[in-house]
Design an enzyme around this catalytic site. Sequence first.
Site, PDB file in Angstrom:
ATOM      1  N   ARG A 116       0.487  13.628 -18.192  1.00  0.00           N
ATOM      2  CA  ARG A 116       1.121  12.361 -17.458  1.00  0.00           C
ATOM      3  C   ARG A 116       0.042  12.004 -16.214  1.00  0.00           C
ATOM      4  O   ARG A 116      -0.173  10.907 -15.981  1.00  0.00           O
ATOM      5  CB  ARG A 116       2.534  12.618 -16.690  1.00  0.00           C
ATOM      6  CG  ARG A 116       2.967  11.743 -15.925  1.00  0.00           C
ATOM      7  CD  ARG A 116       4.526  11.807 -15.446  1.00  0.00           C
ATOM      8  NE  ARG A 116       4.883  10.918 -14.607  1.00  0.00           N
ATOM      9  CZ  ARG A 116       6.105  10.693 -14.224  1.00  0.00           C
ATOM     10  NH1 ARG A 116       7.081  11.398 -14.732  1.00  0.00           N
ATOM     11  NH2 ARG A 116       6.540   9.463 -13.549  1.00  0.00           N
TER      12      ARG A 116
ATOM     13  N   ALA B  25      -1.667   8.486 -15.745  1.00  0.00           N
ATOM     14  CA  ALA B  25      -1.709   7.699 -14.329  1.00  0.00           C
ATOM     15  C   ALA B  25      -2.914   7.417 -13.790  1.00  0.00           C
ATOM     16  O   ALA B  25      -3.242   6.436 -13.422  1.00  0.00           O
ATOM     17  CB  ALA B  25      -0.912   8.645 -13.533  1.00  0.00           C
TER      18      ALA B  25
ATOM     19  N   GLY C 197      -5.598   7.089 -15.842  1.00  0.00           N
ATOM     20  CA  GLY C 197      -6.107   5.713 -16.390  1.00  0.00           C
ATOM     21  C   GLY C 197      -5.331   4.572 -16.051  1.00  0.00           C
ATOM     22  O   GLY C 197      -6.189   3.327 -15.900  1.00  0.00           O
TER      23      GLY C 197
ATOM     24  N   ALA D  10     -11.173 -11.241  -2.684  1.00  0.00           N
ATOM     25  CA  ALA D  10     -11.174 -10.379  -1.446  1.00  0.00           C
ATOM     26  C   ALA D  10     -11.160  -8.985  -1.680  1.00  0.00           C
ATOM     27  O   ALA D  10     -11.739  -8.412  -0.777  1.00  0.00           O
ATOM     28  CB  ALA D  10      -9.711 -10.720  -0.943  1.00  0.00           C
TER      29      ALA D  10
ATOM     30  N   GLU E 196     -14.115  -6.569   0.214  1.00  0.00           N
ATOM     31  CA  GLU E 196     -13.673  -5.535   0.985  1.00  0.00           C
ATOM     32  C   GLU E 196     -14.141  -4.308   0.554  1.00  0.00           C
ATOM     33  O   GLU E 196     -14.594  -3.341   1.079  1.00  0.00           O
ATOM     34  CB  GLU E 196     -12.230  -5.486   0.996  1.00  0.00           C
ATOM     35  CG  GLU E 196     -11.531  -6.622   1.957  1.00  0.00           C
ATOM     36  CD  GLU E 196     -10.050  -6.940   1.884  1.00  0.00           C
ATOM     37  OE1 GLU E 196      -9.631  -7.810   2.517  1.00  0.00           O
ATOM     38  OE2 GLU E 196      -9.298  -6.473   0.586  1.00  0.00           O
TER      39      GLU E 196
ATOM     40  N   GLU F 228      -4.985  -4.503   0.386  1.00  0.00           N
ATOM     41  CA  GLU F 228      -5.514  -5.330  -0.654  1.00  0.00           C
ATOM     42  C   GLU F 228      -4.917  -5.186  -2.031  1.00  0.00           C
ATOM     43  O   GLU F 228      -4.444  -6.350  -2.670  1.00  0.00           O
ATOM     44  CB  GLU F 228      -6.893  -5.573  -0.503  1.00  0.00           C
ATOM     45  CG  GLU F 228      -7.521  -6.791  -1.353  1.00  0.00           C
ATOM     46  CD  GLU F 228      -6.855  -8.091  -0.857  1.00  0.00           C
ATOM     47  OE1 GLU F 228      -6.544  -8.878  -1.479  1.00  0.00           O
ATOM     48  OE2 GLU F 228      -7.176  -8.306   0.481  1.00  0.00           O
TER      49      GLU F 228
ATOM     50  N   HIS G  33       8.585 -21.844  -4.479  1.00  0.00           N
ATOM     51  CA  HIS G  33       9.782 -21.147  -3.949  1.00  0.00           C
ATOM     52  C   HIS G  33       9.723 -20.604  -2.450  1.00  0.00           C
ATOM     53  O   HIS G  33       8.560 -19.718  -2.421  1.00  0.00           O
ATOM     54  CB  HIS G  33      10.625 -20.303  -4.996  1.00  0.00           C
ATOM     55  CG  HIS G  33      11.876 -20.153  -4.660  1.00  0.00           C
ATOM     56  ND1 HIS G  33      12.282 -18.998  -3.742  1.00  0.00           N
ATOM     57  CD2 HIS G  33      12.993 -20.510  -5.260  1.00  0.00           C
ATOM     58  CE1 HIS G  33      13.521 -18.982  -3.674  1.00  0.00           C
ATOM     59  NE2 HIS G  33      14.149 -19.741  -4.681  1.00  0.00           N
TER      60      HIS G  33
ATOM     61  N   LYS H 174       4.507 -13.575  -0.407  1.00  0.00           N
ATOM     62  CA  LYS H 174       2.938 -13.603  -0.600  1.00  0.00           C
ATOM     63  C   LYS H 174       2.346 -13.646   0.899  1.00  0.00           C
ATOM     64  O   LYS H 174       1.351 -12.975   1.131  1.00  0.00           O
ATOM     65  CB  LYS H 174       2.468 -15.016  -1.184  1.00  0.00           C
ATOM     66  CG  LYS H 174       2.349 -14.882  -2.865  1.00  0.00           C
ATOM     67  CD  LYS H 174       2.105 -16.364  -3.546  1.00  0.00           C
ATOM     68  CE  LYS H 174       1.843 -16.029  -4.944  1.00  0.00           C
ATOM     69  NZ  LYS H 174       1.001 -17.095  -5.799  1.00  0.00           N
TER      70      LYS H 174
ATOM     71  N   SER I  59       0.126 -10.693   2.778  1.00  0.00           N
ATOM     72  CA  SER I  59      -1.070 -11.379   3.382  1.00  0.00           C
ATOM     73  C   SER I  59      -1.145 -10.605   4.845  1.00  0.00           C
ATOM     74  O   SER I  59      -2.099 -10.129   5.327  1.00  0.00           O
ATOM     75  CB  SER I  59      -1.133 -12.938   3.323  1.00  0.00           C
ATOM     76  OG  SER I  59      -2.334 -13.228   4.237  1.00  0.00           O
TER      77      SER I  59
END
Length: 126
Positions: free
Chosen positions: A12, A16, A18, A33, A37, A72, A90, A97, A101
Amino acid sequence: MMHKPGKTGISRLIAATGYSAKGFRAAWRHEEAFRIEACLALIFLPGAFFITSDLSHQLILVIASGLVIMAELINSAIEAVVDRISHDLHPLSGQAKDIGSATVFVSLVIFVILWSTTLWQFYRQL
């Protein structure tokens, strides 16, 4: 307690790792971005060990850089999920979002404060 089906133990952990590598590749490929960064982190991180010899101070600078990368990645994941659900405008999609940010912004402010005060101290001592 119910257990998730699938791999357990070391297999596992390998899986994980991968999945994480796939996440880094996707962020690098699709998020400008993140690329910016990540490149800045590669420039600043060696500087943490040059401008201060105090281990705890070095760790703070490294953690600040890591927080930007983490924020990020989280923001990119939020954007991907929102875009997967719908490209329609919406208010909740925009809110999700915008909050993602804002998370990146807070991490960048922390980064700038820590690095600028450290650089100011370093140049004062010259």
